[in-house]
Design an enzyme around this catalytic site. Structure first.
Site, PDB file in Angstrom:
ATOM      1  N   HIS A  97     -11.383  -2.358   3.431  1.00 12.93           N
ATOM      2  CA  HIS A  97     -11.174  -1.729   5.432  1.00 12.93           C
ATOM      3  C   HIS A  97     -11.651  -0.553   5.267  1.00 12.93           C
ATOM      4  O   HIS A  97     -12.299   0.461   5.926  1.00 12.93           O
ATOM      5  CB  HIS A  97      -9.738  -2.053   5.422  1.00 12.93           C
ATOM      6  CG  HIS A  97      -8.782  -1.015   4.501  1.00 12.93           C
ATOM      7  ND1 HIS A  97      -8.914  -0.382   3.082  1.00 12.93           N
ATOM      8  CD2 HIS A  97      -8.498   0.987   5.216  1.00 12.93           C
ATOM      9  CE1 HIS A  97      -8.300   0.128   2.719  1.00 12.93           C
ATOM     10  NE2 HIS A  97      -7.959   1.513   4.095  1.00 12.93           N
ATOM     11  N   ASP A  98     -12.516   0.085   4.162  1.00 10.70           N
ATOM     12  CA  ASP A  98     -12.947   1.895   4.321  1.00 10.70           C
ATOM     13  C   ASP A  98     -14.806   1.606   4.096  1.00 10.70           C
ATOM     14  O   ASP A  98     -15.140   2.449   4.437  1.00 10.70           O
ATOM     15  CB  ASP A  98     -12.508   2.701   3.058  1.00 10.70           C
ATOM     16  CG  ASP A  98     -11.253   3.332   3.716  1.00 10.70           C
ATOM     17  OD1 ASP A  98     -10.511   3.410   4.826  1.00 10.70           O
ATOM     18  OD2 ASP A  98     -10.408   2.986   2.273  1.00 10.70           O
ATOM     19  N   GLU A 133      -6.046   4.217  -6.179  1.00 12.07           N
ATOM     20  CA  GLU A 133      -7.738   4.149  -5.233  1.00 12.07           C
ATOM     21  C   GLU A 133      -7.714   5.983  -5.677  1.00 12.07           C
ATOM     22  O   GLU A 133      -7.885   6.873  -5.148  1.00 12.07           O
ATOM     23  CB  GLU A 133      -7.261   4.601  -4.088  1.00 12.07           C
ATOM     24  CG  GLU A 133      -8.961   4.984  -3.066  1.00 12.07           C
ATOM     25  CD  GLU A 133      -8.500   5.363  -1.866  1.00 12.07           C
ATOM     26  OE1 GLU A 133      -9.555   5.411  -1.024  1.00 12.07           O
ATOM     27  OE2 GLU A 133      -7.600   6.078  -1.117  1.00 12.07           O
ATOM     28  N   ASP A 183       1.326  -1.319  -0.030  1.00  8.06           N
ATOM     29  CA  ASP A 183      -0.341  -0.140   0.229  1.00  8.06           C
ATOM     30  C   ASP A 183       1.064   1.613   0.003  1.00  8.06           C
ATOM     31  O   ASP A 183       1.562   1.137   0.798  1.00  8.06           O
ATOM     32  CB  ASP A 183      -1.080   0.056   1.146  1.00  8.06           C
ATOM     33  CG  ASP A 183      -1.893  -0.191   0.911  1.00  8.06           C
ATOM     34  OD1 ASP A 183      -2.634   1.856   0.520  1.00  8.06           O
ATOM     35  OD2 ASP A 183      -3.086   0.536   1.503  1.00  8.06           O
ATOM     36  N   ASP A 203      -3.029   4.713  -2.510  1.00  7.55           N
ATOM     37  CA  ASP A 203      -3.910   5.481  -1.228  1.00  7.55           C
ATOM     38  C   ASP A 203      -4.390   6.658  -2.238  1.00  7.55           C
ATOM     39  O   ASP A 203      -3.168   7.625  -2.428  1.00  7.55           O
ATOM     40  CB  ASP A 203      -3.177   5.331  -0.239  1.00  7.55           C
ATOM     41  CG  ASP A 203      -4.177   6.124   1.177  1.00  7.55           C
ATOM     42  OD1 ASP A 203      -4.855   4.889   1.571  1.00  7.55           O
ATOM     43  OD2 ASP A 203      -3.596   6.978   1.837  1.00  7.55           O
TER      44      ASP A 203
HETATM   45  C1  GLC Z   1      -7.898   6.086   1.758  1.00  8.92           C
HETATM   46  C2  GLC Z   1      -7.547   4.551   2.850  1.00  8.92           C
HETATM   47  C3  GLC Z   1      -8.427   5.119   4.176  1.00  8.92           C
HETATM   48  C4  GLC Z   1      -7.431   6.079   4.794  1.00  8.92           C
HETATM   49  C5  GLC Z   1      -7.322   7.083   3.742  1.00  8.92           C
HETATM   50  C6  GLC Z   1      -5.966   8.310   3.924  1.00  8.92           C
HETATM   51  O1  GLC Z   1      -8.859   6.365   1.683  1.00  8.92           O
HETATM   52  O2  GLC Z   1      -8.093   4.053   2.479  1.00  8.92           O
HETATM   53  O3  GLC Z   1      -8.483   3.541   4.803  1.00  8.92           O
HETATM   54  O4  GLC Z   1      -8.402   6.712   6.148  1.00  8.92           O
HETATM   55  O5  GLC Z   1      -6.711   6.918   2.465  1.00  8.92           O
HETATM   56  O6  GLC Z   1      -4.929   7.539   4.411  1.00  8.92           O
END
Ligand code: GLC
Ligand code: CA
Length: 540
Positions: free
Chosen positions: A315-316, A241, A98, A199
Site C-alpha cells: 500500500h506504500d 517492516e 498490522d 509497522d
Molecule cells: C509504514 C506504513 C505506512 C505508514 C507508516 C507510518 O511505513 O506501511 O503506510 O504511513 O508506516 O505508520
C-alpha cells in the site's frame, strides 16, 4: 531449520479501506472482506495481512491508532472482526494483524493524558524535549516532510513524531509502554490470529538525542523481550517492516536462534529507481543489472540464519506493472512475468490486493485528486522550495502511495463493484477492462497464473526449500536463476524488457515447461528467443 507453516505460505495483503464496501458509504469494511473470502480461497492464499483496522481518526489511513482493542467505526465492530477470523479460518486462511507501535494517534487516550502536563502519569509514554535556543530540539525530520518535533504550547515542550504530527512516537524506553503493548498483542493472539506485520519496527530503538532513528542500540533487545512476552510460544508469523535492513541486519531479526521475528520486509530492490542519498521522489532509471544483483544477494546471503519475504507491491508503493513493467501493450505479459520471477524465489511471497489481476497505477493531473498525507505534504514542501507543479505531479504519479490504494476492481459495474456509493478514492477508469470477473472468466488471465504459482509452491518442496543460483552471462535484461533441491533442478528465465531477447544454455535436450506466460510446451534451451516480458520455468 525447523519447518513452519509460513515457510511454505503465500500471504495476501488487504488494504481494507479499498477492498470491498458492504454498506454503500464508499469505504471498504470488514463485512466486505468476509464477503470476498471465497475469492481468496480460490486464489489459494494461506493468510491475509490486514492493514490496520483499529480505531483511528485516519490522518494516515489507520496507521494512526486511537484504540488498539477496538475497530474503526467505518470498518465495523469487534464482533465483525471475530467473525472475520472465524470465517477465514473455515477456509484455512489466517489473519495477520498490522501492529503499529512505533507511534499512536494523538487522539489515543495515552496521548490525550500525556498532553495534560509534565506530571501526568502518561507523559513519559511519549518523547518530550525542551526547546533548544527557542527552537526545535534538533534536526530530526518527519518522513511526511518538515521537522519531526511539534511544539506543545501548554507545556512549552516539543514531542517527537517521525511521521505526521498526529502520530506521536511512543517511548520504548518506558517499561510501562512496553507492557501495555504486550498486553494488547496478547489480546489479539488470544483471538486466534495468525501473527503480526510490524509497522516500521526498526524505529522502536530510536535515540532521539543522538538523531538515531533506525536500528537503534536496544532494538533487538526489545524484540527479544516482545517475543518472550507475547508470540514466542505460539505458532505465528511475524514480519517486520525494516526499510534500512541489509542482509546482515535481516539475520539479526530472523535467525531462529535469536528468537525475534520470522522474517522482515527489506526494501533494497524497491529503492533502485531512486537517486542515492536523496528522497524517494528523486527518480532515476531502473538498472536491471542492479536489480539482479540485489535480489540474488538477498536470495543467497541469509542461508539458514534467516528467511526472506518476497514482494513487489504494497500500500506504500506504486504498482510494479506500471512502474517497472508495461501497463499498456504488455500489461498481462509483464504482470505475469513479475509474478513468476518472484514466486519462484526462496522466501514467503506477499501479494498486494489487485496485483493478481494486474491492476495499474492511477495517473493524477492535480493535487486535489490526492488523498495521501505523504504526497500532499511533499507537494507543499517542494512547491515552497521552487519545484514546478509538473515536476511534483510527475513524482507523485511515479511513486505516490495512492497509486496502489485505488479501490479493488471486482467487475464492470459502476465503481468496479467496489461500492454502490461514492468511493472514498477514485476508482481507476480501466475497471471496465481490468476486473476480477473478467479475470475469472479468462483461463489465460493473470489471476490463473498467480493461482498456479501458489499451487506450485504447495506441491513442490523445491520452490520452498531449493537453493538459489543466479545464471551469469545472460543479456542485461534477462534474469535467470536455478533452484536446486534433492537432485532436482528448475531453471527460471525472465526477460524484463519490452524487446525480444535471447537465452542460451549448454543443454540441448528439450526441457519440460512448468509455467510460462506465453504458450510454450517445451523449450530447447540451447537457444531460446524470448518474447517481450517472457518468463518461463523449466525442469532440467
Ligand atoms: C509504514 C506504513 C505506512 C505508514 C507508516 C507510518 O511505513 O506501511 O503506510 O504511513 O508506516 O505508520
Ligand atoms: Ca463501508
Amino acid at each position: 531449520m525447523e519447518r513452519k507453516w509460513w515457510h511454505s505460505s503465500v500471504i495476501y495483503q488487504i488494504y481494507p479501506r479499498s477492498f470491498q464496501d458492504s454498506n454503500g458509504d464508499g469505504i471498504g469494511d470488514l463485512r466486505g472482506i468476509i464477503s470476498r473470502l471465497d475469492y481468496l480461497e480460490k486464489l489459494g492464499i494461506d493468510a491475509i495481512w490486514l492493514s490496520p483496522v483499529y480505531k483511528s481518526p485516519n490522518d494516515d489511513n489507520g496507521y494512526d491508532i486511537s484504540d488498539y482493542q477496538d475497530i474503526m467505526d467505518e470498518f465495523g465492530t469487534i464482533e465483525d472482526m471475530d467473525e472475520l477470523i472465524v470465517e477465514a479460518s473455515k477456509r484455512s486462511i489466517k489473519i495477520i494483524m498490522d501492529l503499529v507501535v512505533n507511534h499512536t494517534s494523538d487522539e489515543h487516550k495515552w496521548f490525550i493524558e500525556a498532553k495534560k502536563g509534565k506530571d501526568n502519569a502518561y507523559r513519559d509514554y511519549y518523547i518530550w524535549r525542551d526547546p533548544v535556543d527557542g527552537d526545535v530540539p534538533n534536526g530530526l525530520r518527519s518522513t511526511f516532510s518538515g521537522s519531526a518535533w511539534e511544539y506543545d504550547e501548554a507545556s512549552g515542550q516539543y514531542y517527537l513524531h517521525l511521521f505526521s504530527k498526529k502520530q506521536p512516537d511512543l517511548n520504548f524506553e518506558n517499561e510501562e509502554v512496553r507492557k501495555e503493548i504486550y498486553d494488547m498483542m496478547n489480546f489479539w493472539l488470544d483471538k486466534g490470529i495468525g501473527g503480526f506485520r510490524m509497522d516500521v519496527i526498526d524505529l522502536i530503538g530510536k535515540v532521539p538525542d543522538q538523531e538515531i532513528t533506525g536500528n537503534g542500540p536496544k532494538l533487538h533487545e526489545y524484540l527479544q523481550e516482545m517475543n518472550r512476552k507475547t508470540f514466542g510460544n505460539r505458532d505465528v508469523l511475524t514480519v517486520g517492516e525494516t526499510w534500512g535492513a541489509t542482509p546482515e541486519i535481516a539475520k539479526l531479526y530472523s535467525d531462529p536462534k535469536r528468537n525475534e521475528l520470522s522474517m522482515v520486509f527489506q526494501f533494497e530492490h524497491i529503492g533502485l529507481d531512486e537517486q542515492a542519498g536523496k528522497e524517494k521522489w528523486d527518480l532515476q532509471a531502473l538498472s536491471i543489472g542492479r536489480l539482479k544483483e540485489v535480489l540474488s544477494k538477498w536470495q543467497t546471503s541469509l542461508g539458514n540464519e534467516g528467511w526472506n519475504s518476497l514482494f513487489w507491491n504494497n500500500h506504500d508503493l506504486p504498482r510494479i506493472v506500471s512502474r517497472w513493467g508495461n501497463d499498456e501493450e504488455y500489461r498481462t505479459e509483464s504482470a505475469k512475468m513479475f509474478g513468476i520471477l518472484l514466486h519462484l524465489m526462496k522466501g514467503t511471497p506477499y501479494i498486494y490486493q489487485g496485483e493478481e489481476i494486474g491492476m495499474t497505477n492511477y495517473p493524477i493531473n492535480d493535487i486535489s485528486e490526492v488523498e495521501d498525507i505523504e504526497s500532499i505534504n511533499m507537494y507543499h514542501e517542494r512547491l515552497e522550495k521552487g519545484y514546478s507543479k509538473e515536476n511534483i505531479i510527475e513524482s507523485i504519479n511515479a511513486k505516490g502511495r495512492d497509486n496502489a490504494r485505488t479501490p479493488m476492481q471486482w467487475d464492470d459495474s459502476e465503481n468496479g463493484g467496489f461500492t454502490t456509493g461514492l468511493p472514498w478514492l477514485h476508482v481507476n477508469p480501466n475497471y471496465q477492462k481490468i476486473n476480477v470477473k473478467q479475470s475469472l472468466e479468462d483461463p489465460n488471465s493473470i489471476f490463473y497464473t498467480y493461482q498456479r504459482l501458489i499451487q506450485l509452491r504447495k506441491e513442490n518442496p523445491i520452490v520452498v526449500w531449493g537453493d538459489f543460483e543466479l545464471v551469469d552471462n545472460t543479456p542485461e535484461e534477462v534474469f535467470a536463476y536455478y533452484r536446486r533441491y534433492e537432485g532436482e533442478t528448475w531453471l527460471v528465465i525472465a526477460n524484463i524488457s519490452e524487446h525480444s531477447s535471447h537465452f542460451s544454455h549448454l543443454d540441448v535436450e528439450p526441457a519440460e515447461v512448468i509455467i510460462s506466460n506465453y504458450q510454450r510446451n517445451n523449450a530447447r534451451l540451447k537457444d531460446i528467443e524470448l518474447q517481450p516480458y517472457e518468463a518461463l520455468v523449466v525442469r532440467m
